[in-house]
Design a protein around this motif. Structure first.
Motif, PDB file in Angstrom:
ATOM      1  N   GLN A   1       0.847  -1.171   0.141  1.00  0.00           N
ATOM      2  CA  GLN A   1      -0.091   0.075  -0.035  1.00  0.00           C
ATOM      3  C   GLN A   1       0.720   1.283   0.068  1.00  0.00           C
ATOM      4  N   VAL A   2       0.683   2.140  -0.960  1.00  0.00           N
ATOM      5  CA  VAL A   2       1.501   3.355  -1.217  1.00  0.00           C
ATOM      6  C   VAL A   2       0.728   4.418  -0.532  1.00  0.00           C
ATOM      7  N   GLN A   3       1.226   4.792   0.684  1.00  0.00           N
ATOM      8  CA  GLN A   3       0.274   5.988   1.393  1.00  0.00           C
ATOM      9  C   GLN A   3       0.802   7.312   1.084  1.00  0.00           C
ATOM     10  N   GLU A   4       0.290   7.978  -0.048  1.00  0.00           N
ATOM     11  CA  GLU A   4       0.719   9.275  -0.488  1.00  0.00           C
ATOM     12  C   GLU A   4       0.059  10.214   0.363  1.00  0.00           C
ATOM     13  N   VAL A   5       0.524  10.725   1.411  1.00  0.00           N
ATOM     14  CA  VAL A   5      -0.259  11.476   2.480  1.00  0.00           C
ATOM     15  C   VAL A   5      -0.100  13.142   1.931  1.00  0.00           C
ATOM     16  N   GLU A   6       0.914  13.132   1.294  1.00  0.00           N
ATOM     17  CA  GLU A   6       1.317  14.515   0.526  1.00  0.00           C
ATOM     18  C   GLU A   6       1.916  14.404  -0.860  1.00  0.00           C
ATOM     19  N   THR A   7       2.070  15.420  -1.661  1.00  0.00           N
ATOM     20  CA  THR A   7       2.675  15.332  -2.990  1.00  0.00           C
ATOM     21  C   THR A   7       3.970  14.773  -3.033  1.00  0.00           C
ATOM     22  N   ASP A   8       4.748  15.219  -1.612  1.00  0.00           N
ATOM     23  CA  ASP A   8       6.268  15.206  -1.793  1.00  0.00           C
ATOM     24  C   ASP A   8       6.702  14.258  -0.505  1.00  0.00           C
TER      25      ASP A   8
ATOM     26  N   TRP B   1       1.939  20.408   1.840  1.00  0.00           N
ATOM     27  CA  TRP B   1       2.332  20.041   2.959  1.00  0.00           C
ATOM     28  C   TRP B   1       0.941  20.141   3.966  1.00  0.00           C
ATOM     29  N   GLY B   2       0.763  18.595   4.354  1.00  0.00           N
ATOM     30  CA  GLY B   2      -0.615  18.224   4.903  1.00  0.00           C
ATOM     31  C   GLY B   2      -1.468  18.377   3.498  1.00  0.00           C
ATOM     32  N   ALA B   3      -2.812  18.239   3.704  1.00  0.00           N
ATOM     33  CA  ALA B   3      -3.568  18.026   2.651  1.00  0.00           C
ATOM     34  C   ALA B   3      -4.969  18.684   2.828  1.00  0.00           C
ATOM     35  N   LEU B   4      -5.866  18.066   2.168  1.00  0.00           N
ATOM     36  CA  LEU B   4      -7.315  18.671   2.419  1.00  0.00           C
ATOM     37  C   LEU B   4      -8.145  18.124   3.912  1.00  0.00           C
ATOM     38  N   PRO B   5      -8.900  19.050   4.221  1.00  0.00           N
ATOM     39  CA  PRO B   5      -9.742  18.663   5.399  1.00  0.00           C
ATOM     40  C   PRO B   5     -10.530  17.581   4.842  1.00  0.00           C
ATOM     41  N   LEU B   6     -11.025  16.512   5.671  1.00  0.00           N
ATOM     42  CA  LEU B   6     -11.708  15.358   5.299  1.00  0.00           C
ATOM     43  C   LEU B   6     -13.281  15.371   5.812  1.00  0.00           C
ATOM     44  N   ASN B   7     -13.717  16.333   6.535  1.00  0.00           N
ATOM     45  CA  ASN B   7     -14.966  16.591   7.064  1.00  0.00           C
ATOM     46  C   ASN B   7     -15.292  18.139   7.338  1.00  0.00           C
TER      47      ASN B   7
ATOM     48  N   SER C   1       3.385  15.016  12.354  1.00  0.00           N
ATOM     49  CA  SER C   1       2.539  14.038  12.839  1.00  0.00           C
ATOM     50  C   SER C   1       3.186  13.609  13.954  1.00  0.00           C
ATOM     51  N   TYR C   2       2.050  13.213  14.997  1.00  0.00           N
ATOM     52  CA  TYR C   2       2.869  12.241  16.238  1.00  0.00           C
ATOM     53  C   TYR C   2       1.764  10.949  16.410  1.00  0.00           C
TER      54      TYR C   2
ATOM     55  N   LEU D   1      -8.369   4.693 -16.681  1.00  0.00           N
ATOM     56  CA  LEU D   1      -9.140   4.762 -17.859  1.00  0.00           C
ATOM     57  C   LEU D   1     -10.862   5.332 -17.472  1.00  0.00           C
ATOM     58  N   THR D   2     -11.034   4.866 -16.269  1.00  0.00           N
ATOM     59  CA  THR D   2     -12.661   5.301 -15.868  1.00  0.00           C
ATOM     60  C   THR D   2     -12.871   6.438 -15.157  1.00  0.00           C
ATOM     61  N   ASP D   3     -11.371   7.163 -15.125  1.00  0.00           N
ATOM     62  CA  ASP D   3     -11.681   8.453 -14.363  1.00  0.00           C
ATOM     63  C   ASP D   3     -12.105   8.307 -13.019  1.00  0.00           C
ATOM     64  N   GLU D   4     -11.718   7.340 -12.375  1.00  0.00           N
ATOM     65  CA  GLU D   4     -12.002   7.176 -10.920  1.00  0.00           C
ATOM     66  C   GLU D   4     -11.771   8.354 -10.029  1.00  0.00           C
ATOM     67  N   LYS D   5     -12.559   8.437  -9.179  1.00  0.00           N
ATOM     68  CA  LYS D   5     -12.207   9.742  -8.241  1.00  0.00           C
ATOM     69  C   LYS D   5     -11.832   9.148  -6.966  1.00  0.00           C
ATOM     70  N   TYR D   6     -10.861   9.158  -6.165  1.00  0.00           N
ATOM     71  CA  TYR D   6     -10.612   8.619  -4.988  1.00  0.00           C
ATOM     72  C   TYR D   6      -9.409   9.189  -4.090  1.00  0.00           C
ATOM     73  N   LEU D   7      -9.547   9.194  -2.904  1.00  0.00           N
ATOM     74  CA  LEU D   7      -8.327   9.591  -1.969  1.00  0.00           C
ATOM     75  C   LEU D   7      -7.178   8.848  -2.090  1.00  0.00           C
ATOM     76  N   THR D   8      -6.167   9.469  -2.073  1.00  0.00           N
ATOM     77  CA  THR D   8      -4.838   8.595  -2.209  1.00  0.00           C
ATOM     78  C   THR D   8      -4.438   7.769  -1.058  1.00  0.00           C
ATOM     79  N   SER D   9      -4.697   8.193   0.306  1.00  0.00           N
ATOM     80  CA  SER D   9      -4.481   7.620   1.521  1.00  0.00           C
ATOM     81  C   SER D   9      -5.604   8.314   2.772  1.00  0.00           C
ATOM     82  N   LEU D  10      -5.747   7.217   3.702  1.00  0.00           N
ATOM     83  CA  LEU D  10      -6.203   7.861   4.905  1.00  0.00           C
ATOM     84  C   LEU D  10      -5.506   7.751   5.800  1.00  0.00           C
ATOM     85  N   TYR D  11      -4.198   7.369   5.573  1.00  0.00           N
ATOM     86  CA  TYR D  11      -3.123   7.222   6.620  1.00  0.00           C
ATOM     87  C   TYR D  11      -3.168   8.407   7.607  1.00  0.00           C
ATOM     88  N   TRP D  12      -3.243   9.345   7.175  1.00  0.00           N
ATOM     89  CA  TRP D  12      -3.472  10.830   8.077  1.00  0.00           C
ATOM     90  C   TRP D  12      -4.689  11.107   8.061  1.00  0.00           C
ATOM     91  N   THR D  13      -5.044  12.411   8.830  1.00  0.00           N
ATOM     92  CA  THR D  13      -6.575  12.992   9.146  1.00  0.00           C
ATOM     93  C   THR D  13      -6.786  13.984   8.161  1.00  0.00           C
TER      94      THR D  13
END
Length: 696
Positions: free
Chosen positions: A97-104, A260-266, A553-554, A666-678
């Motif tokens: 599982q590749v947990q891409e929490v950020e772009t870099d 650095w960090g990402a989008l709020p999820l809720n 992160s802690y 191909l199907t243009d699926e929209k999904y989050l890269t990871s839920l490793y972080w909040t």
């Protein structure tokens, strides 16, 4: 400064002229068998089949002889699907599982646990913060090996997730060259050049040089990245029995407006956010530049009677420099307000020195032939980093739908903090493969480890010391027939952690046991590998993400985690012209109360990649890949099950020229890269690329 077109022309001309010279010398080369010791495998160009590896036990064994799950991402698969980054490659590896929490910044997990064991040509490297910053390019690798399960013999600890072994490109005895030009979505521009061959008429000195340059924008607002990669290796036959190799790899990755960090999820009412895939929290002035220099020297000597001694010294210098922007808070559903700024500047430097000395060979005992390896390894990792803070932290931000990244640069007027610590590890290891009968073999081994850390990390004392920790290993393989074997293995777990708690102190080492059993086969005249494995891991003190503080992160330590499941994989040439690699993984992770744990890791994953040379038109190769996983969640958000389908096609115009095309998602699926972080962000939408390749 030279223009891009000028640099491209120079690179192509240099590669062509170099190989013309090599071609002229080729007829003069008369090489004995010793000359090609350590050279790259030049056979099975299109094969997806796993090759023999020493990454699991330091004994050179076929997958069937290895009492653990092992997969190989071959050069053919990397090229077919243009897997130019390690992240893209490992997304195709069974059970990873590749947990891409950020772009870099990326974490990697397997069987529910963090992967902290990376190797280069079988030599382990320190994983300072348990993640990869920037992007590791695959241009310099011949293949990528994935060994799942505990691997204390190789890495000095028994982390039960997986070990990733990057096998670097080495010089070839015969001249060869390849240049690839690629263009794609979001202004992607890439060039790869790879030349190799003998540098003397006698063939006793050989060299290889690899260069890659990539520049692209992104589907994410404001984000772009440029990569430059150079890899060079020289081999010298000092005698008929002694080979000296020296190499250097430089990779520079410069990112503009990275996450650095990402989008709020809720939202503040608890409902799920659903931003556009292009939404980014980064500022327009933000950047993150990472440069790594990796140098190695290797001396291998054939002692005779089937014994070899090898010494490897590696020096790594990694530097990071960034001015970053973090967004925190929970937005209001109606107004979008409730988000705040956290700008910071950051610099770090990590220096690593790694040594490994080993002796391996065969010996006779009890009328049978056995194999053994003895060795010692040592590493020192020194890290210095510093963060500068700003009085504008906490500034209210507009809704992300209206966010353009336009905000003042940090003044760095609120002080600074940082780290300055050193990690040391030394170990002695030994393993033997005992041939008990013609059909039964037993592998036993152990590594004795000393680990010591000193210094501080953002105000916390990192002083720790563990001495004489023993990590045993045992595995048995029984040949049922000439094609099938059954196996079982046992390893204890002792894994010092890099994760820190809210106060900045490192967590105690993970301790536990790992069991694995399975059946492996070699089918269709050894063109196909088949494996089924069942496993169980029991661990204490496992790090689990607990939150974010100051953009960092802690973690907290979790007791009584149990991971159990099974894996099925097949790889190789299933039919003439049909190459495939497919793997299914089921993992169930529970805590001490028997509740489902590590919920950001999917229970079910299926990955497959296949290519087919069309009969009657063998110049044409078509292929597809599929990545599927079931739903995951992290307590505040969930990601439904999804599948990503990629397509490829290539056509050999003649023996030297090939054109190819790739279509991803191909199907243009929209999904989050990871839920490793909040926090999280969305993966890339449908995109395409085309390439022109010349090879000699």
């Amino acid at each position: 400064m030279f223009s891009r077109k000028t640099r491209l022309a120079v690179a192509i001309a240099a590669a062509c002229s170099f190989n013309q010279a090599l071609a002229a010398e080729q007829e003069q080369l008369e090489l004995d068998a010793q000359t090609v010791v350590g050279s790259a495998d030049e056979s099975a160009v299109d094969s997806y089949r796993s090759t023999p590896s020493s990454a699991a036990t330091k004994l050179d064994l076929t997958p069937r002889q290895t009492p653990q799950s092992i997969s190989t991402l071959t050069r053919a698969q990397l090229d077919d699907f243009h897997l130019d980054s390690v992240n893209d490659a490992l997304k195709m590896a069974t059970g990873i599982q590749v947990q891409e929490v950020e772009t870099d910044r990326t974490y990697y997990t397997a069987r529910g646990f963090d992967i902290t064991n990376f190797q280069y040509d079988g030599i382990g490297i320190p994983f300072v913060y348990g993640n990869v910053e920037g992007d590791i390019d695959t241009a310099v690798f011949e293949r990528v090996e994935v060994i799942r399960g505990a691997n204390g013999l190789m890495s000095g600890t028994g982390n039960p997730s997986a070990t990733i072994n990057f096998v670097r490109k080495r010089p070839t005895a015969t001249p060869q060259a390849r240049i690839d030009l690629t263009g794609g979505s979001w202004d992607k521009r890439r060039i790869d050049a790879d030349v190799s061959g003998a540098l003397t008429a006698a063939g006793n000195i050989r060299g290889r040089a690899v260069y890659a340059h990539e520049n692209k924008n992104s589907y994410l607002d404001r984000y772009s990245r440029e990569k430059n990669v150079f890899h060079g290796v020289l081999e010298f036959d000092l005698s008929d029995s002694t080979l000296f190799s020296i190499g250097h790899t430089l990779q520079k990755s410069d990112s503009n407006s990275p996450l650095w960090g990402a989008l709020p999820l809720n939202f503040s009412d608890g409902s799920k956010t659903d931003y556009s895939r292009s939404t980014s929290t980064s500022a327009d002035w933000a950047y993150w530049d990472v440069q790594e220099n990796r140098t190695f020297a290797e001396l291998a000597h054939d002692l005779g009677n089937g014994w070899q001694a090898k010494a490897v010294v590696t020096h790594v210098k990694k530097e990071g420099d960034g001015s970053l922007f973090y967004v925190y808070g929970t937005p209001d559903r109606d107004s979008g307000l409730g988000l705040f700024s956290y700008p910071s500047e950051y610099q770090d430097e990590n220096r690593q020195l790694i040594g490994d000395l080993q002796l391996n060979g065969a010996f006779a005992l009890g009328g049978r032939q056995h194999d053994a390896v003895l060795g010692a390894s040592w590493s020192r990792s020194e890290l210095e980093d510093i963060s500068w803070y700003d009085t504008t932290t906490g500034t209210a931000l507009p809704p992300l739908e209206d966010w353009s990244g336009n905000i003042g640069k940090p003044l760095n007027d609120a002080g600074s903090n940082g780290s300055d610590f050193t990690d040391r590890m030394q170990s002695f290891y030994g393993a033997a493969r005992w041939s008990l009968t013609d059909r039964l073999s037993l592998i036993t081994g152990a590594r004795v480890v000393d680990v010591e850390s000193s210094g501080g990390n953002y105000g916390s004392d990192k002083t720790t010391k563990y001495s004489g920790e023993v990590v045993p290993y045992a595995g048995v393989v029984f040949d049922l027939t000439e094609q099938y074997s059954v196996y079982a293995s046992y390893t204890e777990v002792f894994d010092p952690q890099t994760e820190t708690d809210a106060s900045g102190s490192r967590l105690a080492p993970v301790e536990g046991v790992n069991y694995e059993a399975g059946i492996k086969g070699e089918l269709f005249d050894d063109r196909v590998n088949l494996a089924l494995a069942v496993f169980r891991t029991e661990q204490d003190n496992v790090a689990e993400m607990a939150g974010m503080v100051g953009g960092r992160s802690y973690y907290r330590a979790v007791e009584g985690l149990t991971s159990e499941g099974y894996e099925l994989e097949i790889s190789g040439e299933l039919l003439p012209g049909l190459q495939a690699m497919a793997g299914y993984t089921f993992v169930d992770i529970t805590d001490a109360n028997d509740d489902h744990a590590v919920t950001y890791s999917p229970k079910h994953m299926f990955k497959a990649a296949t290519t087919y040379r069309v009969p009657g038109l063998e110049q044409l190769k078509v292929g597809a890949s599929l990545n599927w996983q079931d739903e995951v969640y992290n307590g505040i958000a969930e990601q439904d099950a999804y599948a990503v389908v990629n397509l490829m096609a290539s056509y050999d115009i003649d023996p030297n020229w090939t054109v190819s095309a790739n279509l991803n998602n191909l199907t243009d699926e929209k999904y989050l890269t990871s839920l490793y972080w909040t926090q999280a962000y969305y993966a890339a939408p449908r995109n395409a690329s085309m390439s022109v390749s010349w090879k000699y």
